[in-house]
Write a protein that holds these residues in place. Structure first.
Motif, PDB file in Angstrom:
ATOM      1  N   GLY A  82      39.626 -26.115 -23.973  1.00  0.00           N
ATOM      2  CA  GLY A  82      38.744 -27.225 -23.214  1.00  0.00           C
ATOM      3  C   GLY A  82      39.630 -28.213 -22.615  1.00  0.00           C
ATOM      4  O   GLY A  82      39.497 -28.634 -21.516  1.00  0.00           O
ATOM      5  N   THR A  83      40.933 -28.489 -23.161  1.00  0.00           N
ATOM      6  CA  THR A  83      41.970 -29.312 -22.823  1.00  0.00           C
ATOM      7  C   THR A  83      42.459 -28.604 -21.393  1.00  0.00           C
ATOM      8  O   THR A  83      42.664 -29.277 -20.317  1.00  0.00           O
ATOM      9  CB  THR A  83      42.989 -29.483 -23.671  1.00  0.00           C
ATOM     10  OG1 THR A  83      42.390 -30.146 -24.968  1.00  0.00           O
ATOM     11  CG2 THR A  83      44.098 -30.403 -23.159  1.00  0.00           C
ATOM     12  N   LEU A  84      42.685 -27.178 -21.402  1.00  0.00           N
ATOM     13  CA  LEU A  84      43.219 -26.718 -20.264  1.00  0.00           C
ATOM     14  C   LEU A  84      42.261 -26.803 -19.292  1.00  0.00           C
ATOM     15  O   LEU A  84      42.626 -26.862 -18.025  1.00  0.00           O
ATOM     16  CB  LEU A  84      43.444 -25.199 -20.698  1.00  0.00           C
ATOM     17  CG  LEU A  84      44.097 -24.300 -19.484  1.00  0.00           C
ATOM     18  CD1 LEU A  84      45.544 -24.865 -19.090  1.00  0.00           C
ATOM     19  CD2 LEU A  84      44.418 -22.844 -19.985  1.00  0.00           C
ATOM     20  N   ALA A  85      41.105 -26.475 -19.469  1.00  0.00           N
ATOM     21  CA  ALA A  85      39.964 -26.481 -18.497  1.00  0.00           C
ATOM     22  C   ALA A  85      39.865 -28.017 -17.603  1.00  0.00           C
ATOM     23  O   ALA A  85      39.818 -27.977 -16.604  1.00  0.00           O
ATOM     24  CB  ALA A  85      38.589 -26.266 -18.952  1.00  0.00           C
ATOM     25  N   THR A  86      40.018 -28.992 -18.422  1.00  0.00           N
ATOM     26  CA  THR A  86      40.032 -30.389 -18.156  1.00  0.00           C
ATOM     27  C   THR A  86      41.363 -30.714 -17.165  1.00  0.00           C
ATOM     28  O   THR A  86      41.018 -31.258 -15.973  1.00  0.00           O
ATOM     29  CB  THR A  86      40.056 -31.619 -19.163  1.00  0.00           C
ATOM     30  OG1 THR A  86      39.063 -31.180 -20.081  1.00  0.00           O
ATOM     31  CG2 THR A  86      40.065 -32.815 -18.764  1.00  0.00           C
ATOM     32  N   GLN A  87      42.384 -30.184 -17.539  1.00  0.00           N
ATOM     33  CA  GLN A  87      43.598 -30.366 -16.841  1.00  0.00           C
ATOM     34  C   GLN A  87      43.581 -29.519 -15.329  1.00  0.00           C
ATOM     35  O   GLN A  87      44.010 -30.013 -14.450  1.00  0.00           O
ATOM     36  CB  GLN A  87      44.960 -29.825 -17.492  1.00  0.00           C
ATOM     37  CG  GLN A  87      45.275 -30.545 -18.644  1.00  0.00           C
ATOM     38  CD  GLN A  87      46.461 -30.252 -19.549  1.00  0.00           C
ATOM     39  OE1 GLN A  87      46.866 -29.088 -19.336  1.00  0.00           O
ATOM     40  NE2 GLN A  87      46.815 -31.093 -20.630  1.00  0.00           N
ATOM     41  N   MET A  88      43.106 -28.416 -15.608  1.00  0.00           N
ATOM     42  CA  MET A  88      42.755 -27.450 -14.241  1.00  0.00           C
ATOM     43  C   MET A  88      41.721 -28.132 -13.201  1.00  0.00           C
ATOM     44  O   MET A  88      42.084 -28.297 -12.206  1.00  0.00           O
ATOM     45  CB  MET A  88      42.258 -26.094 -14.639  1.00  0.00           C
ATOM     46  CG  MET A  88      43.187 -25.242 -15.359  1.00  0.00           C
ATOM     47  SD  MET A  88      44.579 -25.016 -14.204  1.00  0.00           S
ATOM     48  CE  MET A  88      45.345 -23.670 -14.824  1.00  0.00           C
ATOM     49  N   GLN A  89      40.838 -29.026 -13.892  1.00  0.00           N
ATOM     50  CA  GLN A  89      39.880 -29.738 -12.880  1.00  0.00           C
ATOM     51  C   GLN A  89      40.636 -30.719 -12.352  1.00  0.00           C
ATOM     52  O   GLN A  89      40.404 -31.105 -11.123  1.00  0.00           O
ATOM     53  CB  GLN A  89      38.577 -30.144 -13.795  1.00  0.00           C
ATOM     54  CG  GLN A  89      37.581 -30.777 -12.969  1.00  0.00           C
ATOM     55  CD  GLN A  89      36.885 -30.032 -12.054  1.00  0.00           C
ATOM     56  OE1 GLN A  89      36.580 -28.920 -12.238  1.00  0.00           O
ATOM     57  NE2 GLN A  89      36.510 -30.461 -10.819  1.00  0.00           N
ATOM     58  N   ASN A 120      41.810 -20.699 -36.535  1.00  0.00           N
ATOM     59  CA  ASN A 120      42.549 -20.216 -35.206  1.00  0.00           C
ATOM     60  C   ASN A 120      41.627 -20.168 -33.861  1.00  0.00           C
ATOM     61  O   ASN A 120      42.100 -20.664 -32.775  1.00  0.00           O
ATOM     62  CB  ASN A 120      43.285 -18.959 -35.381  1.00  0.00           C
ATOM     63  CG  ASN A 120      44.347 -18.994 -36.065  1.00  0.00           C
ATOM     64  OD1 ASN A 120      44.924 -20.053 -36.300  1.00  0.00           O
ATOM     65  ND2 ASN A 120      44.782 -17.911 -36.894  1.00  0.00           N
ATOM     66  N   LEU A 121      40.295 -19.806 -34.056  1.00  0.00           N
ATOM     67  CA  LEU A 121      39.508 -19.725 -33.088  1.00  0.00           C
ATOM     68  C   LEU A 121      39.004 -21.034 -32.415  1.00  0.00           C
ATOM     69  O   LEU A 121      38.846 -21.644 -31.357  1.00  0.00           O
ATOM     70  CB  LEU A 121      38.283 -18.887 -33.249  1.00  0.00           C
ATOM     71  CG  LEU A 121      38.484 -17.491 -33.332  1.00  0.00           C
ATOM     72  CD1 LEU A 121      37.273 -16.619 -33.680  1.00  0.00           C
ATOM     73  CD2 LEU A 121      38.754 -16.793 -32.062  1.00  0.00           C
ATOM     74  N   ARG A 122      39.039 -22.136 -33.487  1.00  0.00           N
ATOM     75  CA  ARG A 122      38.561 -23.440 -33.148  1.00  0.00           C
ATOM     76  C   ARG A 122      39.581 -24.064 -32.351  1.00  0.00           C
ATOM     77  O   ARG A 122      39.464 -24.929 -31.592  1.00  0.00           O
ATOM     78  CB  ARG A 122      38.208 -24.118 -34.639  1.00  0.00           C
ATOM     79  CG  ARG A 122      36.714 -23.861 -34.940  1.00  0.00           C
ATOM     80  CD  ARG A 122      36.643 -24.778 -36.204  1.00  0.00           C
ATOM     81  NE  ARG A 122      35.250 -24.332 -36.839  1.00  0.00           N
ATOM     82  CZ  ARG A 122      35.001 -24.632 -38.225  1.00  0.00           C
ATOM     83  NH1 ARG A 122      35.731 -25.029 -38.863  1.00  0.00           N
ATOM     84  NH2 ARG A 122      33.717 -24.180 -38.491  1.00  0.00           N
ATOM     85  N   GLN A 123      40.853 -23.773 -32.784  1.00  0.00           N
ATOM     86  CA  GLN A 123      42.014 -24.325 -32.117  1.00  0.00           C
ATOM     87  C   GLN A 123      42.079 -23.895 -30.844  1.00  0.00           C
ATOM     88  O   GLN A 123      42.403 -24.580 -29.627  1.00  0.00           O
ATOM     89  CB  GLN A 123      43.439 -24.276 -33.008  1.00  0.00           C
ATOM     90  CG  GLN A 123      43.661 -24.953 -34.128  1.00  0.00           C
ATOM     91  CD  GLN A 123      44.796 -24.498 -35.085  1.00  0.00           C
ATOM     92  OE1 GLN A 123      45.327 -23.736 -34.310  1.00  0.00           O
ATOM     93  NE2 GLN A 123      45.064 -25.049 -35.923  1.00  0.00           N
ATOM     94  N   LEU A 124      41.999 -22.444 -30.834  1.00  0.00           N
ATOM     95  CA  LEU A 124      41.911 -22.131 -29.163  1.00  0.00           C
ATOM     96  C   LEU A 124      40.565 -22.774 -28.408  1.00  0.00           C
ATOM     97  O   LEU A 124      41.043 -22.793 -27.148  1.00  0.00           O
ATOM     98  CB  LEU A 124      41.575 -20.467 -29.321  1.00  0.00           C
ATOM     99  CG  LEU A 124      41.654 -19.383 -28.177  1.00  0.00           C
ATOM    100  CD1 LEU A 124      42.780 -19.772 -27.326  1.00  0.00           C
ATOM    101  CD2 LEU A 124      41.398 -18.173 -28.622  1.00  0.00           C
ATOM    102  N   ARG A 125      39.562 -22.827 -29.036  1.00  0.00           N
ATOM    103  CA  ARG A 125      38.644 -23.554 -27.970  1.00  0.00           C
ATOM    104  C   ARG A 125      38.888 -24.941 -27.599  1.00  0.00           C
ATOM    105  O   ARG A 125      38.623 -25.211 -26.672  1.00  0.00           O
ATOM    106  CB  ARG A 125      37.165 -23.548 -29.018  1.00  0.00           C
ATOM    107  CG  ARG A 125      36.115 -23.987 -28.534  1.00  0.00           C
ATOM    108  CD  ARG A 125      35.002 -24.747 -29.296  1.00  0.00           C
ATOM    109  NE  ARG A 125      35.564 -25.552 -30.141  1.00  0.00           N
ATOM    110  CZ  ARG A 125      35.157 -25.888 -31.386  1.00  0.00           C
ATOM    111  NH1 ARG A 125      33.946 -25.194 -31.923  1.00  0.00           N
ATOM    112  NH2 ARG A 125      35.512 -26.743 -32.273  1.00  0.00           N
ATOM    113  N   ASP A 126      39.396 -25.557 -28.633  1.00  0.00           N
ATOM    114  CA  ASP A 126      40.001 -26.892 -28.416  1.00  0.00           C
ATOM    115  C   ASP A 126      40.985 -26.876 -27.254  1.00  0.00           C
ATOM    116  O   ASP A 126      40.974 -27.742 -26.128  1.00  0.00           O
ATOM    117  CB  ASP A 126      40.620 -27.761 -29.598  1.00  0.00           C
ATOM    118  CG  ASP A 126      39.397 -28.100 -30.518  1.00  0.00           C
ATOM    119  OD1 ASP A 126      38.178 -27.687 -30.157  1.00  0.00           O
ATOM    120  OD2 ASP A 126      39.782 -28.231 -31.815  1.00  0.00           O
TER     121      ASP A 126
END
Length: 138
Positions: free
Chosen positions: A56-63, A47-53
């Motif tokens: 990361g996707t959310l951070a890219t979209q926010m950028q 679950n933590l790995r999925q949250l990390r992934d």
């Protein structure tokens, strides 16, 4: 006195000590509890790995969103700049129209007599109606 041939020790970790003997049922309970805890920790890790992934996707979209918003901001500033100068543009057009009509005054007066007292406007300027025209089927 007879001595036994088995060594006995009272130390807690020594083999053959009677204080460390546990029934086999208790050992299997500990093993199953440990297995359940390991399985829970593995699930938590996944679950933590999925949250990390996903983070990361959310951070890219926010950028990407930040880049789009900055582009929008720059465009808005350009539009605001044009609109702030719009009054000056209209004044310049009006001034140019008055100056141009003054240069062609003799021609304008002769044409105005023929057309019905309408002053002649310079042909090189673009006229934008200030009031909406009625729809004439055009």
């Amino acid at each position: 006195m007879a001595y036994s041939s088995r060594p006995t020790s009272m130390l807690p970790g020594a083999p053959g000590g009677s204080s460390m003997r546990q029934p086999s049922g208790s050992q299997s309970q500990q093993s199953s509890a440990l297995s359940a805890r390991i399985a829970a920790k593995k699930a938590e890790l996944e679950n933590l790995r999925q949250l990390r992934d996903l983070s990361g996707t959310l951070a890219t979209q926010m950028q990407a969103l930040e880049n789009k918003v900055s582009t929008l901001k720059e465009g808005t500033e350009a539009v605001a700049y044009v609109l702030s100068n719009w009054d000056n543009v209209l004044r310049a057009i009006t001034l140019a129209s008055k100056k141009a009509s003054g240069l062609h005054a003799p021609l304008a007066e002769s044409e105005s007599k023929n057309v019905g007292n309408e002053p002649s406007l310079p042909a090189t300027l673009v006229r934008i109606p200030a009031e909406p025209r009625e729809k004439t089927g055009e």
